[in-house]
Scaffold this motif. Structure first.
Motif, PDB file in Angstrom:
ATOM      1  N   LYS A  66      11.597  19.332  39.547  1.00 59.99           N
ATOM      2  CA  LYS A  66      11.836  20.368  38.532  1.00 59.99           C
ATOM      3  C   LYS A  66      13.319  20.676  38.358  1.00 59.99           C
ATOM      4  O   LYS A  66      13.678  21.597  37.619  1.00 59.99           O
ATOM      5  CB  LYS A  66      11.104  21.663  38.916  1.00 59.99           C
ATOM      6  N   GLU A  67      14.164  19.905  39.035  1.00 59.53           N
ATOM      7  CA  GLU A  67      15.598  20.182  38.966  1.00 59.53           C
ATOM      8  C   GLU A  67      16.108  20.067  37.527  1.00 59.53           C
ATOM      9  O   GLU A  67      16.952  20.852  37.093  1.00 59.53           O
ATOM     10  CB  GLU A  67      16.380  19.207  39.852  1.00 59.53           C
ATOM     11  N   ARG A  68      15.568  19.108  36.819  1.00 62.70           N
ATOM     12  CA  ARG A  68      16.014  18.898  35.439  1.00 62.70           C
ATOM     13  C   ARG A  68      15.691  20.120  34.573  1.00 62.70           C
ATOM     14  O   ARG A  68      16.500  20.539  33.747  1.00 62.70           O
ATOM     15  CB  ARG A  68      15.297  17.668  34.891  1.00 62.70           C
ATOM     16  N   GLU A  69      14.525  20.677  34.769  1.00 61.02           N
ATOM     17  CA  GLU A  69      14.149  21.874  34.011  1.00 61.02           C
ATOM     18  C   GLU A  69      15.040  23.059  34.367  1.00 61.02           C
ATOM     19  O   GLU A  69      15.393  23.853  33.492  1.00 61.02           O
ATOM     20  CB  GLU A  69      12.682  22.234  34.263  1.00 61.02           C
ATOM     21  N   ALA A  70      15.381  23.163  35.644  1.00 61.63           N
ATOM     22  CA  ALA A  70      16.268  24.255  36.056  1.00 61.63           C
ATOM     23  C   ALA A  70      17.604  24.140  35.327  1.00 61.63           C
ATOM     24  O   ALA A  70      18.157  25.125  34.834  1.00 61.63           O
ATOM     25  CB  ALA A  70      16.485  24.207  37.571  1.00 61.63           C
ATOM     26  N   ARG A  71      18.096  22.921  35.242  1.00 63.85           N
ATOM     27  CA  ARG A  71      19.369  22.710  34.544  1.00 63.85           C
ATOM     28  C   ARG A  71      19.234  22.921  33.040  1.00 63.85           C
ATOM     29  O   ARG A  71      20.172  23.363  32.374  1.00 63.85           O
ATOM     30  CB  ARG A  71      19.888  21.307  34.838  1.00 63.85           C
ATOM     31  N   LEU A  72      18.089  22.610  32.518  1.00 69.67           N
ATOM     32  CA  LEU A  72      17.836  22.851  31.101  1.00 69.67           C
ATOM     33  C   LEU A  72      17.936  24.348  30.803  1.00 69.67           C
ATOM     34  O   LEU A  72      18.590  24.770  29.849  1.00 69.67           O
ATOM     35  CB  LEU A  72      16.434  22.330  30.737  1.00 69.67           C
ATOM     36  N   ALA A  73      17.315  25.141  31.642  1.00 67.44           N
ATOM     37  CA  ALA A  73      17.388  26.593  31.460  1.00 67.44           C
ATOM     38  C   ALA A  73      18.824  27.076  31.612  1.00 67.44           C
ATOM     39  O   ALA A  73      19.308  27.889  30.817  1.00 67.44           O
ATOM     40  CB  ALA A  73      16.481  27.286  32.472  1.00 67.44           C
ATOM     41  N   GLU A  74      19.494  26.548  32.613  1.00 70.20           N
ATOM     42  CA  GLU A  74      20.890  26.953  32.846  1.00 70.20           C
ATOM     43  C   GLU A  74      21.750  26.662  31.615  1.00 70.20           C
ATOM     44  O   GLU A  74      22.514  27.504  31.153  1.00 70.20           O
ATOM     45  CB  GLU A  74      21.445  26.202  34.053  1.00 70.20           C
TER      46      GLU A  74
END
Ligand code: F3S
Length: 95
Positions: free
Chosen positions: A73-81
């Motif tokens: 889910k790291e990619r999604e976290a960065r997407l939100a960021e």
């Protein structure tokens, strides 16, 4: 033992670490945190990544759980960021 968390560099700038790996897709644990002072309730984070973010009664973002980002889910976290116009979300990597 205490864990130390530090911001992950996502934009142009000096390499994070001698190997040039900014940890974006590494094996280190990743966390997200929200600055309640910066959050203005735009809602992009919980619209884009409802697995990690929720909204409070007033539409401000809140973390679901303790902010630990599950593997994958790291990619999604960065997407939100990257989509928060107030830069209220920070992705941290365990060091
Ligand atoms: Fe707040 Fe940014 Fe989400 S302003 S509601 S953290 S998109």
């Amino acid at each position: 033992m205490m864990k130390a968390w530090q911001p992950v560099l996502t934009g142009p700038g000096p390499a994070h670490g001698a190997d040039g790996n900014n940890g974006a897709d590494g094996n280190n644990a990743v966390k997200v945190q929200i600055s309640s002072e910066r959050c203005q309730g735009h809602g992009r984070c919980y619209d884009l990544v409802p697995d990690l973010f929720g909204e409070d009664d007033q539409g401000y973002s809140r973390l679901l759980g303790d902010g630990t980002v599950p593997p994958g889910k790291e990619r999604e976290a960065r997407l939100a960021e990257s989509n928060c116009p107030e830069h209220a979300i920070e992705v941290l990597e365990e060091s």
